[in-house]
Motif scaffolding. Structure first.
Motif, PDB file in Angstrom:
ATOM      1  N   GLY A   1       0.853  -1.179   0.000  1.00  0.00           N
ATOM      2  CA  GLY A   1       0.000   0.000   0.000  1.00  0.00           C
ATOM      3  C   GLY A   1       0.888   1.228   0.000  1.00  0.00           C
ATOM      4  N   GLY A   2       0.436   2.297  -0.658  1.00  0.00           N
ATOM      5  CA  GLY A   2       1.262   3.490  -0.729  1.00  0.00           C
ATOM      6  C   GLY A   2       2.394   3.331  -1.727  1.00  0.00           C
ATOM      7  N   ALA A   3       3.468   4.103  -1.522  1.00  0.00           N
ATOM      8  CA  ALA A   3       4.586   4.062  -2.467  1.00  0.00           C
ATOM      9  C   ALA A   3       5.857   4.575  -1.809  1.00  0.00           C
ATOM     10  CB  ALA A   3       4.266   4.899  -3.702  1.00  0.00           C
ATOM     11  N   VAL A   4       6.998   4.063  -2.310  1.00  0.00           N
ATOM     12  CA  VAL A   4       8.310   4.599  -1.969  1.00  0.00           C
ATOM     13  C   VAL A   4       8.853   5.235  -3.238  1.00  0.00           C
ATOM     14  CG1 VAL A   4      10.649   4.087  -1.198  1.00  0.00           C
ATOM     15  CG2 VAL A   4       8.727   2.835  -0.224  1.00  0.00           C
ATOM     16  N   LYS A   5       9.232   6.524  -3.144  1.00  0.00           N
ATOM     17  CA  LYS A   5       9.686   7.237  -4.326  1.00  0.00           C
ATOM     18  C   LYS A   5      11.088   7.814  -4.126  1.00  0.00           C
ATOM     19  CE  LYS A   5       5.041   8.554  -5.897  1.00  0.00           C
ATOM     20  NZ  LYS A   5       4.137   9.677  -6.248  1.00  0.00           N
ATOM     21  N   ILE A   6      11.856   7.814  -5.193  1.00  0.00           N
ATOM     22  CA  ILE A   6      13.163   8.466  -5.215  1.00  0.00           C
ATOM     23  C   ILE A   6      13.143   9.445  -6.382  1.00  0.00           C
ATOM     24  CG2 ILE A   6      15.659   8.177  -5.397  1.00  0.00           C
ATOM     25  CD1 ILE A   6      15.316   5.273  -4.528  1.00  0.00           C
ATOM     26  N   ALA A   7      13.483  10.694  -6.095  1.00  0.00           N
ATOM     27  CA  ALA A   7      13.447  11.745  -7.124  1.00  0.00           C
ATOM     28  C   ALA A   7      12.052  11.830  -7.752  1.00  0.00           C
ATOM     29  CB  ALA A   7      14.505  11.500  -8.194  1.00  0.00           C
ATOM     30  N   GLY A   8      11.023  11.541  -6.939  1.00  0.00           N
ATOM     31  CA  GLY A   8       9.654  11.644  -7.411  1.00  0.00           C
ATOM     32  C   GLY A   8       9.171  10.468  -8.233  1.00  0.00           C
ATOM     33  N   VAL A   9      10.022   9.454  -8.413  1.00  0.00           N
ATOM     34  CA  VAL A   9       9.651   8.281  -9.226  1.00  0.00           C
ATOM     35  C   VAL A   9       9.463   7.070  -8.312  1.00  0.00           C
ATOM     36  CG1 VAL A   9      10.344   6.737 -11.094  1.00  0.00           C
ATOM     37  CG2 VAL A   9      10.947   9.168 -11.201  1.00  0.00           C
ATOM     38  N   ASP A  10       8.342   6.393  -8.454  1.00  0.00           N
ATOM     39  CA  ASP A  10       8.080   5.178  -7.682  1.00  0.00           C
ATOM     40  C   ASP A  10       9.177   4.153  -7.983  1.00  0.00           C
ATOM     41  OD1 ASP A  10       7.045   2.685  -6.684  1.00  0.00           O
ATOM     42  OD2 ASP A  10       5.028   3.540  -6.763  1.00  0.00           O
ATOM     43  N   VAL A  11       9.754   3.551  -6.931  1.00  0.00           N
ATOM     44  CA  VAL A  11      10.846   2.595  -7.141  1.00  0.00           C
ATOM     45  C   VAL A  11      10.394   1.409  -7.990  1.00  0.00           C
ATOM     46  CG1 VAL A  11      12.116   3.214  -5.050  1.00  0.00           C
ATOM     47  CG2 VAL A  11      10.346   1.435  -4.932  1.00  0.00           C
ATOM     48  N   ARG A  12       9.098   1.120  -8.014  1.00  0.00           N
ATOM     49  CA  ARG A  12       8.583   0.022  -8.828  1.00  0.00           C
ATOM     50  C   ARG A  12       8.621   0.344 -10.321  1.00  0.00           C
ATOM     51  NH1 ARG A  12       3.123  -0.641  -5.381  1.00  0.00           N
ATOM     52  NH2 ARG A  12       3.450   1.630  -5.423  1.00  0.00           N
ATOM     53  N   ASP A  13       8.811   1.642 -10.645  1.00  0.00           N
ATOM     54  CA  ASP A  13       8.899   2.050 -12.046  1.00  0.00           C
ATOM     55  C   ASP A  13      10.348   2.172 -12.512  1.00  0.00           C
ATOM     56  OD1 ASP A  13       6.123   2.206 -12.255  1.00  0.00           O
ATOM     57  OD2 ASP A  13       6.095   4.270 -11.499  1.00  0.00           O
ATOM     58  N   PHE A  14      11.302   2.003 -11.588  1.00  0.00           N
ATOM     59  CA  PHE A  14      12.714   2.044 -11.939  1.00  0.00           C
ATOM     60  C   PHE A  14      13.109   0.776 -12.701  1.00  0.00           C
ATOM     61  CE2 PHE A  14      13.113   5.492  -9.040  1.00  0.00           C
ATOM     62  CZ  PHE A  14      14.376   6.050  -9.167  1.00  0.00           C
ATOM     63  N   ASP A  15      14.110   0.906 -13.564  1.00  0.00           N
ATOM     64  CA  ASP A  15      14.796  -0.285 -14.046  1.00  0.00           C
ATOM     65  C   ASP A  15      15.453  -0.923 -12.822  1.00  0.00           C
ATOM     66  OD1 ASP A  15      16.192  -1.782 -16.492  1.00  0.00           O
ATOM     67  OD2 ASP A  15      17.714  -1.366 -14.967  1.00  0.00           O
ATOM     68  N   LEU A  16      15.144  -2.189 -12.548  1.00  0.00           N
ATOM     69  CA  LEU A  16      15.538  -2.803 -11.282  1.00  0.00           C
ATOM     70  C   LEU A  16      17.053  -2.845 -11.104  1.00  0.00           C
ATOM     71  CD1 LEU A  16      14.432  -4.082  -8.729  1.00  0.00           C
ATOM     72  CD2 LEU A  16      14.411  -6.292  -9.884  1.00  0.00           C
ATOM     73  N   THR A  17      17.767  -3.197 -12.165  1.00  0.00           N
ATOM     74  CA  THR A  17      19.228  -3.247 -12.067  1.00  0.00           C
ATOM     75  C   THR A  17      19.791  -1.861 -11.793  1.00  0.00           C
ATOM     76  OG1 THR A  17      19.319  -5.125 -13.586  1.00  0.00           O
ATOM     77  CG2 THR A  17      21.346  -3.876 -13.286  1.00  0.00           C
ATOM     78  N   TYR A  18      19.287  -0.858 -12.498  1.00  0.00           N
ATOM     79  CA  TYR A  18      19.748   0.517 -12.305  1.00  0.00           C
ATOM     80  C   TYR A  18      19.480   0.977 -10.873  1.00  0.00           C
ATOM     81  CZ  TYR A  18      19.876   5.618 -12.646  1.00  0.00           C
ATOM     82  OH  TYR A  18      20.150   6.953 -12.419  1.00  0.00           O
TER      83      TYR A  18
END
Length: 644
Positions: free
Chosen positions: A424-441
């Motif tokens: 539930g909710g979200a964790v964001k870095i630089a305003g981007v949800d970590v789930r939307d990051f390229d995982l390796t990056y």
């Protein structure tokens, strides 16, 4: 699953006898399962065809020695033809040789196919397990994973080279032998095969007896293995020595070993009697053939029947019994083979919940905010751990997380590199949800130093290069200096090539921790997570490491799970996690004035250390409780207090 480091062994019944466990867990056979199994065999279709051809040729050639034996008796011996005898013996020898050579070829191709399939499956399994979420490895037994990876997949070899090829080979042998038998003499062929039902009953009855003994023997073997693992491990042997239990453990081992030996002897005895009975039954067939053949010849019932035909029939019947017995057990072998594949497929079918999104984002995270937006998470549905975690770590700042034991501090930071995903909710870095990051990056940008340091069984250099494979010697030396491990390394005869031992057991806790910190220094991450990174260090080492970490945290967004007061005091802000959310947040002084959870933790743990100091000193004057709340009162600002 058994084997390796856990799970316990599974008793497997003798051929022709399914265990109760096997019956209960019998896999559902359908087209989907068979198609999936065949998908692993499909790339080697040509090789399988070649195997089956060699099996058929071997079965046909294998008939020749028996048939030639009949001609030797009737034509060479009775006819007293020495030249023909030599030719027939040479032909029989060539047939035997050809059969053996073809058998070797078939075995080699079979082994090659099975090993290649194992190679493919192990690669697929390892890749699959590498990408499984962290939760998989915290819930599955390590022994089960190792057994599924090694023992179960290796068992596929026996399925391919054993069950599958054995069925084809036995069918080919039985069919060609029956054709040869009935083509020579129908009456004698019928007499020879009438014994076959007598082979079934003793196989079943003795199989049950041997399975019972085998089960008991395996249970005792498990007990003995457990005893050996516990008492001869590093920790176990130390415990035995410290409590002087060598004699008692030896007596325990002797007792269990004696029981294992007794059961093994019983099993061997039952096996020997079984072989005696089976040997008697397999000899009945030839005796009946000799009797019937003699009756037909003596009474002149069949004038075309010859001694050579009788001799050849006996040889062929002896060739028939073993494959028939094997084919009687095809159902059991088939069931066990399917069960093996089913267990492997169970792992393949486990879903990877931490998936790498297509075209994942790669934003710059240097000195960018880390934001928790009403995060919820639980390991089990009935016990929510985090219900509403909401706070922001400004870019370039160092935040400390404290809270009672079991409040979810480690879970909070593990959500950043997606070891777990929020529910539930979200964790964001630089305003981007970590789930939307390229995982390796994402994970390349994060450096983590955990309380439990893990080193691979190799050299210090190899463990450091795990962070950066192409690191130069200068970079390695610099990282070691930052982590204050350089002096220790210089004192070692092999320097960076010093072996650390299994899990780093040749090093002290502090040395292992400093190597792990050097490894993160070498990675040079943009975001730093420290899960009580100095817990394994003595006070002198900790001071050096604290300085190193301060340098490392400069210019990086850092989150520290803090158990020690010295770490907490250096934080820009302190986040107190309790009751599923953020109970308090602020500086050290602000939280003390608030008189909430942080102050309770601070006062309790601080007093414990003061009490220890008073006990050591003997005449130290106690500090009034009110003084603790005063931020200006700090005679021991760097005291190591454990705040959980």
């Amino acid at each position: 699953m058994a084997g390796g480091m856990g799970g316990g062994s599974r008793p497997v019944g003798p051929r022709g006898f399914l265990t109760e466990e096997e019956k209960q867990n019998m896999p559902k056979v359908d087209g989907k399962l068979l198609k999936r199994i065949l998908s692993y065999l499909k790339p080697y279709t040509l090789q399988f065809v070649l195997v089956f051809i060699t099996i058929l040729v071997s079965a046909a050639v294998g008939l020749l020695p028996s048939i030639i034996t009949g001609r030797i008796v009737d034509q060479a011996l009775v006819g007293k033809n020495m030249s023909l005898l030599i030719k027939l013996l040479a032909a029989a020898f060539l047939a035997l040789t050809a059969s053996q050579v073809i058998g070797v070829l078939e075995s080699y191709i079979n082994s090659w196919i099975s090993q290649r399939i194992i190679f493919d499956m192990k690669n697929q399994m390892y890749d699959h397990l590498q990408h499984m979420p962290h939760s998989f490895f915290t819930t599955e037994k390590q022994g089960d994973i190792i057994t599924r990876m090694n023992t179960d997949i290796s068992g596929v070899s026996s399925v391919i080279s054993g069950t599958l090829s054995s069925v084809v080979s036995n069918i080919a042998t039985v069919v060609t032998t029956l054709v040869a038998l009935f083509s020579m003499s129908v009456p004698l062929a019928l007499v020879g095969i009438v014994v076959i039902p007598l082979l079934i009953l003793p196989t079943k009855n003795v199989g049950k007896t041997r399975y019972k003994l085998l089960t008991e023997s395996q249970a005792k073997n498990d007990e003995m293995n457990q005893l050996v693992n516990e008492t001869l491990s590093v920790s176990g042997s130390m415990l035995v020595k410290l409590f002087t239990r060598e004699k008692k453990e030896y007596d325990r081992f002797v007792k269990v070993n004696e029981e294992v030996t007794a059961l093994s002897l019983k099993e061997n005895r039952s096996g020997k009697w079984f072989r005696v009975v089976m040997g008697m039954f397999t000899q009945i067939g030839p005796l009946l053939i000799y009797f019937a053949g003699g009756w037909f010849i003596i009474k002149e019932i069949d004038t075309s029947l010859t001694v050579g035909t009788i001799t050849a029939t006996v040889a062929l019947v002896n060739r028939l019994y073993r494959p028939v017995e094997s084919l009687l057990n095809v159902g059991v072998d088939f069931t066990r083979s399917l069960a093996l594949f089913t267990r492997i497929f169970d792992y393949f079918d486990m879903e990877n919940t931490i998936k790498n999104p297509e075209n994942g984002e790669k934003p710059d995270v240097t000195n960018k905010d880390i934001t928790y937006e009403h995060v919820a998470f639980s390991y089990t549905e009935d016990k929510p751990l985090l219900t509403d975690v909401d706070f922001t770590v400004p870019g370039g700042k160092m935040y400390a997380i404290v809270g009672p034991s079991g409040s979810g501090k480690s879970t909070v930071v593990n959500l950043i590199p997606r070891l777990y995903d929020v529910q539930g909710g979200a964790v964001k870095i630089a305003g981007v949800d970590v789930r939307d990051f390229d995982l390796t990056y994402l994970r390349e940008q994060i450096g983590v130093v955990t309380q439990e340091t893990y080193l691979f069984n190799g050299t210090i250099r190899e463990n450091l290069l795990y962070a950066k494979e192409d690191a130069t010697e200068e970079e390695l030396e610099n990282a070691c200096k930052v982590a204050s491990i350089d002096e220790f390394i210089k004192k070692q005869p092999d320097g960076l090539d010093t072996m650390v031992g299994n899990r780093g057991l040749k090093l002290s806790g502090g040395e292992k921790q400093r190597i792990s910190i050097a490894r993160v220094v070498l990675k040079n991450p943009k975001i730093l997570i420290l899960d009580e990174a100095t817990s394994a260090l003595d006070s002198i080492s900790e001071k050096a490491i604290q300085s190193a970490l301060e340098i490392l945290m400069q210019g990086r967004t850092s989150i520290v799970i803090a158990h020690r007061l010295s770490t907490i005091l250096k934080a820009d802000e302190i986040v107190v996690i309790a009751n599923g959310g953020v109970e308090e947040i602020g500086t050290h002084e602000e939280l003390l004035k608030h008189e909430g959870i942080y102050r309770d933790l601070y006062e309790t743990q601080f007093r414990q250390i003061l009490d220890i100091e008073e006990e050591d000193d003997g005449n130290r004057v106690g500090i009034p409780p009110t003084a603790v709340a005063d931020p200006d009162w700090a005679p021991y600002p760097m005291v190591q207090s454990d705040v959980y």
